[in-house]
Scaffold this motif. Structure first.
Motif, PDB file in Angstrom:
ATOM      1  N   LEU A 112     -22.720  14.032 -15.740  1.00 27.45           N
ATOM      2  CA  LEU A 112     -22.534  14.415 -17.067  1.00 27.45           C
ATOM      3  C   LEU A 112     -21.351  15.669 -17.027  1.00 27.45           C
ATOM      4  N   TYR A 113     -21.327  16.273 -15.714  1.00 30.77           N
ATOM      5  CA  TYR A 113     -20.519  17.472 -15.811  1.00 30.77           C
ATOM      6  C   TYR A 113     -19.194  17.326 -14.761  1.00 30.77           C
ATOM      7  N   ASP A 114     -18.136  17.657 -15.133  1.00 34.41           N
ATOM      8  CA  ASP A 114     -17.061  17.463 -14.038  1.00 34.41           C
ATOM      9  C   ASP A 114     -17.178  18.503 -13.009  1.00 34.41           C
ATOM     10  N   GLU A 115     -17.781  19.844 -13.478  1.00 37.33           N
ATOM     11  CA  GLU A 115     -18.242  20.685 -12.211  1.00 37.33           C
ATOM     12  C   GLU A 115     -19.667  21.020 -12.249  1.00 37.33           C
ATOM     13  N   PRO A 116     -20.278  21.388 -11.188  1.00 38.41           N
ATOM     14  CA  PRO A 116     -21.714  21.987 -11.277  1.00 38.41           C
ATOM     15  C   PRO A 116     -22.143  23.151 -12.252  1.00 38.41           C
ATOM     16  N   ARG A 117     -23.143  23.002 -12.832  1.00 36.34           N
ATOM     17  CA  ARG A 117     -23.565  24.164 -13.604  1.00 36.34           C
ATOM     18  C   ARG A 117     -24.615  24.862 -13.002  1.00 36.34           C
ATOM     19  N   ARG A 118     -25.195  25.789 -13.852  1.00 35.53           N
ATOM     20  CA  ARG A 118     -26.421  26.807 -13.261  1.00 35.53           C
ATOM     21  C   ARG A 118     -27.682  26.327 -13.890  1.00 35.53           C
ATOM     22  N   GLY A 119     -28.488  25.901 -12.625  1.00 33.13           N
ATOM     23  CA  GLY A 119     -29.932  25.595 -13.136  1.00 33.13           C
ATOM     24  C   GLY A 119     -30.945  26.478 -12.746  1.00 33.13           C
ATOM     25  N   THR A 120     -31.987  26.119 -12.581  1.00 37.25           N
ATOM     26  CA  THR A 120     -33.454  26.879 -12.350  1.00 37.25           C
ATOM     27  C   THR A 120     -33.015  27.830 -11.062  1.00 37.25           C
ATOM     28  N   ALA A 121     -33.407  29.114 -11.287  1.00 34.82           N
ATOM     29  CA  ALA A 121     -33.382  30.041 -10.253  1.00 34.82           C
ATOM     30  C   ALA A 121     -31.789  30.040  -9.656  1.00 34.82           C
ATOM     31  N   ALA A 123     -29.653  27.641  -8.997  1.00 38.98           N
ATOM     32  CA  ALA A 123     -29.365  26.558  -8.361  1.00 38.98           C
ATOM     33  C   ALA A 123     -27.946  25.759  -9.016  1.00 38.98           C
ATOM     34  N   ARG A 124     -27.210  25.215  -8.177  1.00 38.69           N
ATOM     35  CA  ARG A 124     -26.040  24.319  -8.820  1.00 38.69           C
ATOM     36  C   ARG A 124     -26.755  22.926  -9.135  1.00 38.69           C
ATOM     37  N   ILE A 125     -26.367  22.471 -10.362  1.00 38.67           N
ATOM     38  CA  ILE A 125     -26.969  21.199 -10.744  1.00 38.67           C
ATOM     39  C   ILE A 125     -25.880  20.383 -11.333  1.00 38.67           C
ATOM     40  N   ASN A 126     -26.160  19.213 -11.447  1.00 41.58           N
ATOM     41  CA  ASN A 126     -25.722  18.125 -12.242  1.00 41.58           C
ATOM     42  C   ASN A 126     -26.558  17.073 -12.720  1.00 41.58           C
ATOM     43  N   PHE A 127     -26.152  16.176 -13.421  1.00 44.70           N
ATOM     44  CA  PHE A 127     -27.104  15.038 -13.996  1.00 44.70           C
ATOM     45  C   PHE A 127     -26.162  13.605 -13.675  1.00 44.70           C
ATOM     46  N   VAL A 128     -27.022  12.787 -13.386  1.00 44.84           N
ATOM     47  CA  VAL A 128     -26.503  11.409 -13.634  1.00 44.84           C
ATOM     48  C   VAL A 128     -27.010  10.857 -15.006  1.00 44.84           C
ATOM     49  N   HIS A 129     -26.088  10.136 -15.570  1.00 46.02           N
ATOM     50  CA  HIS A 129     -26.164   9.695 -17.059  1.00 46.02           C
ATOM     51  C   HIS A 129     -27.233   8.614 -16.817  1.00 46.02           C
ATOM     52  N   PRO A 130     -28.395   8.870 -17.825  1.00 43.54           N
ATOM     53  CA  PRO A 130     -29.419   7.777 -17.784  1.00 43.54           C
ATOM     54  C   PRO A 130     -29.096   6.230 -17.705  1.00 43.54           C
ATOM     55  N   LYS A 131     -28.130   6.069 -18.529  1.00 41.11           N
ATOM     56  CA  LYS A 131     -27.664   4.558 -18.469  1.00 41.11           C
ATOM     57  C   LYS A 131     -27.010   4.191 -17.086  1.00 41.11           C
ATOM     58  N   ASP A 132     -26.703   4.920 -16.227  1.00 44.39           N
ATOM     59  CA  ASP A 132     -26.271   4.514 -14.972  1.00 44.39           C
ATOM     60  C   ASP A 132     -27.537   4.693 -13.832  1.00 44.39           C
ATOM     61  N   ALA A 133     -28.622   4.978 -14.400  1.00 43.77           N
ATOM     62  CA  ALA A 133     -29.542   5.283 -13.505  1.00 43.77           C
ATOM     63  C   ALA A 133     -31.030   4.839 -13.888  1.00 43.77           C
ATOM     64  N   GLY A 134     -30.980   3.502 -14.379  1.00 45.90           N
ATOM     65  CA  GLY A 134     -32.274   2.678 -14.893  1.00 45.90           C
ATOM     66  C   GLY A 134     -32.903   3.330 -15.834  1.00 45.90           C
ATOM     67  N   GLY A 135     -32.231   4.006 -16.714  1.00 42.25           N
ATOM     68  CA  GLY A 135     -32.719   4.563 -18.068  1.00 42.25           C
ATOM     69  C   GLY A 135     -33.595   5.910 -17.604  1.00 42.25           C
ATOM     70  N   VAL A 136     -33.371   6.446 -16.397  1.00 40.38           N
ATOM     71  CA  VAL A 136     -33.937   7.858 -16.037  1.00 40.38           C
ATOM     72  C   VAL A 136     -32.726   8.935 -15.955  1.00 40.38           C
ATOM     73  N   LEU A 137     -32.785   9.753 -16.688  1.00 38.19           N
ATOM     74  CA  LEU A 137     -31.943  11.030 -16.571  1.00 38.19           C
ATOM     75  C   LEU A 137     -32.351  11.729 -15.294  1.00 38.19           C
ATOM     76  N   VAL A 138     -31.420  11.552 -14.250  1.00 35.47           N
ATOM     77  CA  VAL A 138     -31.374  12.089 -12.835  1.00 35.47           C
ATOM     78  C   VAL A 138     -30.741  13.501 -12.709  1.00 35.47           C
ATOM     79  N   GLU A 139     -31.514  14.560 -12.428  1.00 32.75           N
ATOM     80  CA  GLU A 139     -31.024  15.757 -12.118  1.00 32.75           C
ATOM     81  C   GLU A 139     -30.832  15.976 -10.588  1.00 32.75           C
ATOM     82  N   LEU A 140     -29.555  16.541 -10.125  1.00 29.79           N
ATOM     83  CA  LEU A 140     -29.326  16.810  -8.767  1.00 29.79           C
ATOM     84  C   LEU A 140     -29.295  18.187  -8.553  1.00 29.79           C
ATOM     85  N   VAL A 141     -30.206  18.924  -7.746  1.00 37.52           N
ATOM     86  CA  VAL A 141     -30.181  20.352  -7.344  1.00 37.52           C
ATOM     87  C   VAL A 141     -29.949  20.722  -6.153  1.00 37.52           C
TER      88      VAL A 141
END
Ligand code: CMX
Length: 144
Positions: A112-121, A123-141
């Motif tokens: 979803l993002y060109d560059e990582p953003r700030r997540g919980t505590a 963390a560096r985060i990004n997401f895989v679009h749910p349409k590319d991941a079997g209908g599941v929004l996948v976060e990478l932490v």
């Protein structure tokens, strides 16, 4: 697939659940399931008030992330409007977010993002679009 770089997922980090009211949800998870709040914060960038709840008091085991919207235009507010409260995302811990992102893009998945953003505590985060991941929004932490 052999020539592609390794993805480098380490474990399930947390499961995210959209809720309308964080305090009500925290009270429910404590009363109904005996889970305890191990972390709480407001993330303006993501437009959420959030809390991590866990069975282990030190928060080492699997965690559930309760996500309440800060603004009507936030991702969680849109999710609630469309689906009501419920499972919103599955998050994996990764060793190195840049390497994981490159490996997933090499497999044709949209992040979803060109560059990582700030997540919980922090963390560096990004997401895989749910349409590319079997209908599941996948976060990478990548934790701090
Ligand atoms: N899980 C599975 N599918 C989802 C979804 C979700 N959480 N959110 C949306 N979708 C589906 C929609 O139902 C829609 O499907 P259809 O086309 O079949 O109707 C499709 O994805 C695309 O929807 P969209 O209208 O293009 O996009 P949205 O405005 O719904 O936004 C998304 C979806 C994933 C891009 C947005 O939610 C987002 O940017 N998420 C990442 C940020 C986020 O979730 N932040 C809150 C958590 C913060 C944190 O974890 O720290």
């Amino acid at each position: 697939m052999d020539s592609l770089p390794a993805v480098g997922l380490l474990r399930v980090d947390h499961v995210g659940i959209a809720v309308a009211d964080l305090d009500e949800a925290l009270a429910f998870y404590e009363r109904a399931f005996g889970l305890r709040c191990v972390h709480q914060e407001t993330n303006e960038d993501q437009g959420v008030r959030e809390a991590m709840v866990a069975a282990e008091p030190d928060g080492t085991g699997a965690r559930i992330q309760l996500l309440a919207p800060l603004r009507p235009d936030s991702a969680i507010a849109k999710f609630l409007n469309r689906n009501g409260p419920g499972l919103q995302q599955l998050a994996y811990t990764v060793r190195n977010l840049d390497e994981t992102s490159a490996a997933l893009r090499a497999r044709g998945l949209r992040l979803l993002y060109d560059e990582p953003r700030r997540g919980t505590a922090g963390a560096r985060i990004n997401f895989v679009h749910p349409k590319d991941a079997g209908g599941v929004l996948v976060e990478l932490v990548e934790p701090v």
